[in-house]
Enzyme design. Structure first.
Site, PDB file in Angstrom:
ATOM      1  N   CYS A   1       0.797  -1.227   0.000  1.00 28.66           N
ATOM      2  CA  CYS A   1       0.000   0.000   0.000  1.00 28.66           C
ATOM      3  C   CYS A   1       0.829   1.277   0.000  1.00 28.66           C
ATOM      4  O   CYS A   1       0.256   2.367  -0.046  1.00 28.66           O
ATOM      5  CB  CYS A   1      -0.980  -0.031   1.172  1.00 28.66           C
TER       6      CYS A   1
ATOM      7  N   HIS B   1      -2.566   9.316   5.274  1.00 30.51           N
ATOM      8  CA  HIS B   1      -2.904   7.964   4.819  1.00 30.51           C
ATOM      9  C   HIS B   1      -4.380   7.731   5.157  1.00 30.51           C
ATOM     10  O   HIS B   1      -5.124   7.224   4.337  1.00 30.51           O
ATOM     11  CB  HIS B   1      -1.995   6.942   5.494  1.00 30.51           C
TER      12      HIS B   1
ATOM     13  N   GLU C   1      -1.161   7.216  12.875  1.00 21.36           N
ATOM     14  CA  GLU C   1      -0.736   8.288  11.994  1.00 21.36           C
ATOM     15  C   GLU C   1      -0.788   9.648  12.680  1.00 21.36           C
ATOM     16  O   GLU C   1       0.098  10.490  12.507  1.00 21.36           O
ATOM     17  CB  GLU C   1      -1.675   8.266  10.789  1.00 21.36           C
TER      18      GLU C   1
ATOM     19  N   LYS D   1      -9.253   9.377   1.129  1.00 18.97           N
ATOM     20  CA  LYS D   1      -9.831   8.020   1.137  1.00 18.97           C
ATOM     21  C   LYS D   1     -11.270   8.051   1.647  1.00 18.97           C
ATOM     22  O   LYS D   1     -12.036   7.128   1.401  1.00 18.97           O
ATOM     23  CB  LYS D   1      -8.994   7.075   2.006  1.00 18.97           C
TER      24      LYS D   1
ATOM     25  N   HIS E   1      -9.770   3.222  -0.530  1.00 19.24           N
ATOM     26  CA  HIS E   1      -8.350   2.893  -0.439  1.00 19.24           C
ATOM     27  C   HIS E   1      -8.010   1.926  -1.563  1.00 19.24           C
ATOM     28  O   HIS E   1      -8.327   0.741  -1.493  1.00 19.24           O
ATOM     29  CB  HIS E   1      -8.084   2.247   0.933  1.00 19.24           C
TER      30      HIS E   1
ATOM     31  N   PHE F   1       0.944  -2.852   4.537  1.00 18.76           N
ATOM     32  CA  PHE F   1       1.291  -4.187   5.014  1.00 18.76           C
ATOM     33  C   PHE F   1       2.774  -4.451   4.712  1.00 18.76           C
ATOM     34  O   PHE F   1       3.297  -4.023   3.697  1.00 18.76           O
ATOM     35  CB  PHE F   1       0.427  -5.240   4.335  1.00 18.76           C
TER      36      PHE F   1
END
Lengths: 424, 86, 405
Positions: free
Chosen positions: A171, A311, A322, A343, A348, A407
């Site tokens: 990602c 993010h 975050e 997002k 996403h 990830f």
């Protein structure tokens, strides 16, 4: 390292849910509209999360010939259209460029897995056979097995013969692909890099693997409001799809040819958290380090950041992680800096989203407008920064920061800065 | 729906297979406060274990099962669900 | 300022052996371990022969909780990373974790794990997909798992440029060191033989050898060339700034002196070798190396006439016809993202030992090149050029130099 070569962003192209092409994309972001809905690309009846942010996609309407559309997976089609828009926007005549000095760097987390799955179902008799029937396999299926095809198709399209690479860091692939491209321009290995990312993961296998770890939203009865970054009632991310492409050029040559320079790509850094493949630490130390190093690379201080593109995936742990990372890196300035997650509107799209967010940042700088975070009605008390809820905000943006997390534990940060801004 | 209950031996086998962490029935609950984290199971491993138990026993409230911090709690929770016939 | 990019550790998992010593011994002797593969027997697939890693037991190398959440390609990578760090004598926990990163080349990801989970999904339903599919199948699995298991928080990257990936990953890791990283783990692994579906996906390329004779299945540069034989395994390396490596007492296998990469068009090997020529020239230019200073070439050796002729033309165009050329991979196969990484391991060992290994099974060649056949040749190479091309259109070249003199 300093070579004196700086990197300009001279073209932007976007294919996003609810916004195909830059004008439509920017219009929806600034309006705060959401493109999340009940998934239509596959039958989600038996799935935990049934929500997705989908592109209403007709390749022919966007200039792809039937031949190319047939050969290309959906995510590659998105990238091809975004790349064409970006190159046209940059006013680049690629026939006049030295092809050996032009490259591509494209990100994708899961590549052609949607097509792989479709062919798997047919050749395995719906999972009954382990040894699939190879007679029924498409002769082009190797192009779906590996995402190298993404950077290669874009290279074919723009006539690049320099460095051509697909970046697949999950990602953060979108930020990393553009960041790596900037490094190649800085180091003089290319003068022009067509860089971005693409993804089309709205498929049973991709949706089910996030179902299995309960990472996606189950707000199936209210899909328009399912993606709720920083909101108290958030319950996971909403799968999206799309692509964005930026044209990166060595700054002096971009200025010399009179190109419109959106901004410089001034800083990039990426680190691993060495903690967990999916888990995030509460403190966000590694993302903070990525932000600090990206600012160092840009020769900037935390106080120079006018906007943070988050993010902001809308999972419980991400948004706190975050928030803490940004506070750690920017200090008190974090509270004075708008920070939003697009997002909330377009979902996403895994590897693609970092590039789409960079496109949004470049447009935000050009327009002097910060896009909002949609669906943020009840802030999580632990998320206490200025997330620009609901409504876009006018603000002069000299430098913006975009961050990503994925990830594998990867944490990336990119700094965009006004072309005439601080230099070393 | 199965009327049998979840025994430590079966849970130990599921953990060993799904999470790749070799445990014995006895080690699950001795001491009774031993947590999944103590055994080396992270959140993904626990998701896998609960999913497997759910396939075997049918556990409608998976989210609650995931809140269990110890094997002892998880067995009690699963067996409650079995007994209540859901 | 970085002095030189030094390779200080090599970890190999190859069909010819686990660990560099076994791998090099087999290469030097020209052993061929290609064999008919049991996993493919009875499938009716037009591939019977492959290079299998037979001596690898994941349970010996890795913890059980790691094994359940990884595909074999990541297990190879984790084990190779351990071997490389041990070989380098480097304990990363003694360094600032942000200064040690990981870059891997990837090609098809965790294909066996992926096929198993897709099967569960379509045969049994969505709730039969396990929690590890999201982290085992994707192309970044190995980089993430290495970073976590060894506590490496430095720059993490994943490049996908097919067979060229091993070389491009090393160049990318070198970039990270020039930008401040202290050490990088870098390489590529692949496990394409355990998933019938992933293997079958490749039949359309027309490049896989259909022969069932291990000794004639993979004969690049010959009239009998009929494609390549797939392999599994891979290699990881520890890359460091040479001064820093020597300051800690680390031994240097060799120096990464130059890299070049170009694109020649999707789905074809550059007919005239033009793209490969440009990549070779770029690698030599970065290294400040004259063509006559290249002492040996480790060839890409696809094993089809067109691809081999293009490679031969490129080598001749830049280096002439007299440089020794070898392809030890004819003894163990071509391993996608692992392919170039294994070639780099062979090239570094060749520089160290002063010997060019032969090209197993290849005898009479059809190209005007000095292909090293039959027996290893003692030439005391000071520099080695490794070439790799991907079907996706990448051409890459990496120039390695001997550690001393």
């Amino acid at each position: 390292m300093t070579t004196g070569r700086q990197v300009a962003v001279t073209g932007v192209g976007v294919v996003a849910p609810g916004g195909i092409g830059v004008p439509a994309f920017w219009d929806m972001l600034t309006a705060g509209r959401t493109a999340t809905r009940l998934a239509t690309l596959f039958d989600a009846t038996r799935f935990r999360s049934k929500v997705a942010a989908e592109c209403d996609w007709d390749p022919a309407a966007h200039g792809l010939s039937a031949d190319r559309a047939r050969r290309m997976d959906r995510y590659v089609q998105f990238a091809a259209v975004a790349a064409a828009e970006a190159v046209a926007d940059a006013g680049l005549d690629l026939d006049r460029e030295d092809p050996w000095r032009v490259g591509t760097s494209m990100g994708s987390a899961v590549g052609g897995t949607t097509r792989l799955e479709q062919d798997y179902v047919v050749t395995s008799d719906t999972g009954r056979r382990w040894v699939v029937d190879h007679h029924r396999i498409s002769p082009f299926l190797h192009l779906a097995l590996t995402p190298s095809v993404l950077a290669a198709e874009i290279a074919e399209q723009v006539g690049a013969r320099g460095p051509v690479q697909t970046v697949s860091t999950g990602c953060t692939a979108g930020l990393d692909a553009v960041g790596y491209a900037a490094q190649l321009v800085e180091e003089g290995r290319a003068d022009v890099m067509v860089a971005g990312a693409a993804e089309s993961p709205i498929s049973p296998i991709a949706m089910s693997c996030f179902d299995a770890i309960q990472a996606t939203s189950v707000r199936n009865d209210d899909p328009e409001h399912a993606s709720r970054p920083f909101d108290r009632d958030r319950d996971g991310f909403v799968m999206g799809e799309g692509a964005a492409v930026l044209v990166l050029e060595e700054l002096d040559r971009a200025l010399a040819r009179g190109a419109h320079v959106y901004c410089r790509l001034a800083g990039f850094a990426t680190f691993g958290n060495a903690y967990h493949m999916t888990g995030l630490t509460r403190e966000g130390l590694e993302m903070a380090e990525a932000i600090t190093r990206a600012l160092d690379h840009a020769r900037m201080a935390p106080e120079d950041v006018d906007y943070v593109n988050a993010h902001g995936s809308g999972t419980r742990q991400n948004d706190r992680h975050e928030t803490n990372a940004v506070k750690r890196a920017l200090g008190a300035h974090a509270y004075a800096t708008p920070m939003s997650s697009i997002k909330s509107m377009i979902g996403h799209s895994l590897g693609a989203i970092g590039a789409i967010e960079l496109a949004a940042c470049a447009l935000a700088m050009a327009h002097g407008v910060v896009p909002p975070t949609a669906n943020l009605t009840h802030p999580d008390p632990e998320c206490d920064l200025d997330y620009v809820p609901g409504t876009a905000r006018e603000r002069e943006l000299r430098a913006v920061l975009s961050v990503g997390s994925g990830f594998g534990g990867f944490q990336s940060a990119v700094v965009l800065a006004r072309a005439g801004g601080r230099r070393w | 729906m199965s009327a049998r209950e979840l025994e430590p031996q079966e849970l130990a086998e599921v953990i060993t297979t799904v999470a790749g962490v070799t445990v014995t029935a006895r080690s699950l609950t001795d001491p009774p406060t031993r947590t999944f984290a103590d055994l080396g199971l992270d959140s993904l491993a626990l998701l896998g274990v609960v999913a497997e138990l759910s396939r075997r026993y049918g556990i409608p409230s998976r989210a609650e099962a995931l809140e269990c911090r110890t094997p002892r709690d998880l067995m009690a929770f699963v067996n409650d669900e079995i007994r209540s016939g859901v | 300022m970085v002095s030189e990019l030094a390779v200080t550790g090599i970890g190999v998992i190859a069909p010819t052996g686990i660990g560099l010593d076994a791998f090099w011994k087999a290469a030097e002797q020209g052993n061929c371990v290609l064999d008919r593969v049991d996993r493919l027997a009875g499938t009716g697939y037009p591939v019977r022969v492959a290079g299998e890693v037979r001596g690898f037991d994941p349970a010996e190398a890795l913890e059980g909780r790691i094994i359940v959440q990884t595909d074999l390609f990541t297990q190879f990578a984790l084990a190779a990373a351990d071997l490389a760090l041990t070989d380098a004598g480097l304990d990363p926990s003694t360094l600032d974790p942000f200064e040690v990163g990981v870059v891997t080349a990837s090609y098809s990801g965790g294909v066996e794990f992926g096929q198993r989970e897709i099967q569960a999904l379509w045969r049994d339903g969505p709730d039969h997909v396990g929690p590890y599919q999201s982290i085992a199948w994707f192309y970044a699995a190995s980089t993430g798992q290495i970073s976590i298991r060894r506590g490496l928080k430095g720059p993490c990257g994943v490049l996908v440029t097919d067979e060229a990936g091993g070389l491009d990953a090393i160049a990318h890791a070198g970039r990270a060191i020039r930008r401040g990283a202290r050490a990088m783990l870098v390489g590529g692994t692949e496990a394409p033989l355990s998933s019938p579906f992933a293997l079958a996906c490749q039949f359309g390329t027309g490049l896989l050898s259909a022969s069932d004779d291990p000794y004639t299945a993979y004969l690049p540069f010959t009239d009998a060339a009929a494609g390549y034989v797939p392999a599994e395994g891979g290699a990881l390396f520890v890359l460091e700034d040479r001064r820093a490596a020597e300051a800690r007492g680390g031994e240097v296998w060799g120096v990464v002196a130059g890299h070049g990469t170009t694109f020649s068009g999707l789905n074809r090997f550059d007919p005239g070798g033009e793209g490969l020529v440009a990549a070779i020239r770029a690698a030599l230019a970065e290294a400040g190396c004259a063509p006559e200073e290249v002492d040996v070439v480790f060839a890409d050796a696809v094993g089809t006439r067109a691809a081999d002729d293009a490679e031969a033309a490129a080598i001749r165009a830049v280096l002439g016809a007299n440089v020794p050329v070898t392809a030890p991979k004819t003894g163990y196969g071509r391993g996608y993202a692992a392919s170039a990484a294994l070639d780099v391991a062979a090239a570094l060992a060749s520089l160290e030992h002063g010997v060019v290994p032969p090209t197993p099974n290849v005898t009479a060649t059809r190209v005007d090149l000095d292909v090293v056949t039959h027996l290893a040749r003692r030439v005391e190479p000071r520099s080695a050029l490794v070439l790799a091309r991907g079907l996706g259109g990448s051409n890459s070249a990496l120039l390695l130099r001997r550690a001393s003199g």
